[in-house]
Design a protein around this motif. Structure first.
Motif, mmCIF file in Angstrom:
data_model
loop_
_atom_site.group_PDB
_atom_site.id
_atom_site.type_symbol
_atom_site.label_atom_id
_atom_site.label_comp_id
_atom_site.label_asym_id
_atom_site.label_seq_id
_atom_site.Cartn_x
_atom_site.Cartn_y
_atom_site.Cartn_z
ATOM 1 N N MET A 193 0.837 -1.231 -0.113
ATOM 2 C CA MET A 193 -0.023 0.046 0.000
ATOM 3 C C MET A 193 0.978 1.192 -0.045
ATOM 4 O O MET A 193 0.546 2.205 0.157
ATOM 5 N N GLY A 194 2.280 1.256 -0.239
ATOM 6 C CA GLY A 194 2.971 2.237 -0.290
ATOM 7 C C GLY A 194 3.597 2.808 1.045
ATOM 8 O O GLY A 194 4.165 4.085 1.163
ATOM 9 N N VAL A 195 3.255 2.021 2.148
ATOM 10 C CA VAL A 195 3.591 2.371 3.457
ATOM 11 C C VAL A 195 4.897 1.790 3.945
ATOM 12 O O VAL A 195 4.838 0.636 4.128
ATOM 13 N N LEU A 247 8.965 7.901 -2.263
ATOM 14 C CA LEU A 247 9.041 6.501 -1.964
ATOM 15 C C LEU A 247 7.780 5.713 -2.032
ATOM 16 O O LEU A 247 7.565 4.654 -2.463
ATOM 17 N N ARG A 248 6.692 6.333 -1.356
ATOM 18 C CA ARG A 248 5.354 5.836 -1.324
ATOM 19 C C ARG A 248 4.909 5.647 -2.774
ATOM 20 O O ARG A 248 4.279 4.603 -3.277
ATOM 21 N N ALA A 249 5.164 6.591 -3.624
ATOM 22 C CA ALA A 249 4.532 6.317 -5.055
ATOM 23 C C ALA A 249 5.086 5.358 -5.800
ATOM 24 O O ALA A 249 4.525 4.828 -6.683
ATOM 25 N N LEU A 251 6.627 2.663 -4.512
ATOM 26 C CA LEU A 251 7.176 1.529 -3.591
ATOM 27 C C LEU A 251 6.245 0.094 -4.366
ATOM 28 O O LEU A 251 6.937 -0.989 -4.184
ATOM 29 N N ARG A 252 5.174 0.016 -4.623
ATOM 30 C CA ARG A 252 4.572 -0.910 -5.360
ATOM 31 C C ARG A 252 5.459 -1.606 -6.474
ATOM 32 O O ARG A 252 5.519 -2.831 -6.484
ATOM 33 N N HIS A 253 5.784 -0.702 -7.310
ATOM 34 C CA HIS A 253 6.402 -1.022 -8.425
ATOM 35 C C HIS A 253 8.003 -1.600 -7.906
ATOM 36 O O HIS A 253 8.274 -2.697 -8.459
ATOM 37 N N GLN A 254 8.428 -1.094 -7.002
ATOM 38 C CA GLN A 254 9.728 -1.733 -6.218
ATOM 39 C C GLN A 254 9.379 -2.958 -5.674
ATOM 40 O O GLN A 254 10.321 -3.909 -5.914
ATOM 41 N N ILE A 255 8.356 -3.459 -5.193
ATOM 42 C CA ILE A 255 7.958 -4.494 -4.639
ATOM 43 C C ILE A 255 7.766 -5.662 -5.918
ATOM 44 O O ILE A 255 8.345 -6.829 -5.736
ATOM 45 N N GLU A 256 7.327 -5.257 -6.798
ATOM 46 C CA GLU A 256 6.914 -5.992 -7.706
ATOM 47 C C GLU A 256 7.867 -6.706 -8.752
ATOM 48 O O GLU A 256 8.031 -7.869 -8.925
ATOM 49 N N TYR A 257 9.234 -5.848 -8.768
ATOM 50 C CA TYR A 257 10.253 -6.365 -9.249
ATOM 51 C C TYR A 257 11.372 -6.912 -8.278
ATOM 52 O O TYR A 257 12.682 -6.815 -8.546
#
Length: 294
Positions: A193-195, A247-249, A251-257
């Motif tokens: 959730m970007g947190v 970072l929040r914006a 973060l989901r992309h960062q986790i996906e990869y």
């Protein structure tokens, strides 16, 4: 004929450790279900990874030999997860910390450290979820009061259905991890959730779980080695909202990869580990710790 038998329960309800004690298979290992040693000398290996149990750091706590996989767990996001929203602090004018932990994790040392965080950032508030018990809410508020934090700086929420729980992260800027039993699912959902999560690492497997998750997604700088560093992390990020928003914006992309979204990496690592365990036994050698490198 069973060649390799794997325990997925450890010391939890309806476990099968008595069966493992009789050693029905020539090679036995423990994985996933219990974040600690089984204490059985008949279980040869415990599967972990280089972040959760770096070589030589936790070995003395296990009767098993430790096997470091490239990654020992993966994360499947909930289909109900809403999109990430902008950083709440940008419009609220204050930082909102949060805890979504089980109440049993909120001991005196945790409350004391979180109180230090709130004292270091005087305009911040703490959202505490999963609080259905009104008496427990009052007890926690009293604990914070003893550490100099007024009740009006605490916002309590009951346990919510998954979609509502995930949406509640839209009000949160940073999650504060508990200890010594650090977060797993709480951290996964918060990061998706970007947190980001501030965690205090330690010298036991449960104390290092959240730290391992953060390191796998490239957030090792959110891992504190001391209580002072924990407070400093909160203070630093609360003072740099533009950086926290960026970072929040992403973060989901960062986790996906990250490795957490690569189940094939876990599968390949497990396959190689099992082959090495079996070859070792066939050679008549005693179990020994090793790291799987793909």
């Amino acid at each position: 004929q069973i060649d390799i038998l794997i325990d997925l329960s450890g010391h939890t309800s309806r476990d099968r450790l008595l069966m493992f004690a009789h050693q029905p298979a020539p090679v036995q290992a423990s994985w996933l279900g219990y974040p600690n040693t089984t204490g059985l000398t008949t279980i040869d290996y415990y599967l972990t990874d280089r972040f959760w149990a770096p070589p030589g750091v936790l070995d003395h706590l296990f009767t098993e030999r430790l096997v470091q996989l490239p990654c020992v767990f993966t994360f499947q996001p909930a289909n109900e997860a809403p999109p990430i929203n902008p950083l709440p602090a940008l419009t609220q004018g204050r930082i909102t910390f949060a805890s979504f932990h089980r109440p049993c994790k909120l001991g005196e040392r945790v409350i004391a450290l979180w109180s230090r965080v709130l004292q270091a950032i005087p305009d911040a508030v703490l959202l505490i979820g999963a609080m259905n018990d009104l008496v427990l809410r009052e007890q926690l508020a009293a604990m914070f009061q003893r550490h100099g934090v007024r009740a009006e700086r605490l916002v309590f929420y009951p346990q919510l259905a998954l979609p509502d729980y995930l949406a509640l992260h839209h009000q949160v800027d940073i999650v504060l991890d508990a200890f010594p039993f650090s977060s797993g699912a709480v951290a996964y959902h918060a990061l998706w959730m970007g947190v980001p999560v501030i965690t205090l690492t330690g010298l036991s497997p449960p104390h290092r779980h959240c730290a391992a998750i953060l390191q796998h997604v490239g957030l090792g700088d959110w891992v504190a080695a001391s209580e002072e560093a924990y407070v400093d992390l909160a203070r630093q990020w609360a003072a740099d909202l533009p950086r926290l928003a960026r970072l929040r914006a992403g973060l989901r992309h960062q986790i996906e990869y990250s490795e957490l979204r690569r189940p094939e990496t876990v599968a390949r690592g497990l396959e190689q580990a099992l082959r090495q365990m079996w070859r070792h036994w066939c050679a008549g050698l005693p179990p020994e710790s090793f790291e799987v490198v793909l």
